[in-house]
Design a protein around this motif. Sequence first.
Motif: not given
Length: 345
Positions: A63, A71, A75
Amino acid sequence: MNNCFFLFVCLFVSVFHIFTFLMRHFVFFIAEGTEVYFLKEGERISLTCSKCTQENYDGLYLYHRFLDHRYHKEKEVLFFNSRFPKPSVRSDFTHKVDWNGSFSNLSITIRNLSANNEGVYRCVYHSQGKKDTSCQTYILHVKEGTEVYFLMEGEDISLTCSQCTQENYDGLYLYQRFLDHRYDKENEVLFFGSRFSKPSVRDDFIDIDVGNGSFSNLSITIRNLSANNEGLYSCVYRSYGKMDTCQTYILHVKEQKNDTIKTPEPERCHVSQNLMTAVILVCLFFSVVIAFILLFPRVKQRVKKENHTEENGPMNPQSSTEYVYEDMRKNPVYSRVGPVQRPQA
């Protein structure tokens, strides 16, 4: 010299107390097992994801989360299913990530780093029905790959242009742009075609030498620098439909002044007047406080004694020792023994 010594002693004591206060009240830490890297744009980094327990996991995830929390959600960069022979890389990282190894010990290389690759990377092993296990954590700080030089007129500087990716490029260009933006368009300094044996230097840059090197790693020396050589230099590799800026340099060229030679003066301590005044005022304040603490008990005792004397007032004549003495003379003590016998004539 004495003033400088006094100032440095006061500053040292102040810094020591501030440092002690911070250490008592604040704790700065990085989580255990976190590796931190400081890198430049265009470089590469290899991260290793390996099992940290003996559990049987179903999948491995890598990740990524930005450091500035643009964010909130992490991700996914890569996923490796334990039943598959190789991992799958997400589309945003397809052209930047290489891997090597097995499910339990996987090496992941991120190439041609940019500011978007900066952040926190976590290796997480997942099993169905169990809590995820975060085994490794990496923090990448990616700095813009610009090198800045401050030079004098007449000096030399060597710049290196090297490929930052494994692409097949057609040409290498070295561009210059003035720092004061006198020209919006960059000037081409040098061109090196991949099919040619040596680069070609433009006529305006006669003081440039190209040393031993190749298309993928070329050393360029600019000799006898002048104000016209100041600016931003970019090494750009081009191919059909693609362009990569691999290195960037900023040159600041200062004019050489012919000053008369002066006899060196003895080194002095140059201290800001405001800083010196502030330190003296602080020291005076503490001196006054210490003097007050030492003298206050004595002053208080003396004032108390004077107040006690005023409250008692002047002495009563009847209780005066002088009148008691006079009474004792009027009534001698030996009169109690009897009359004094006088000799007869």
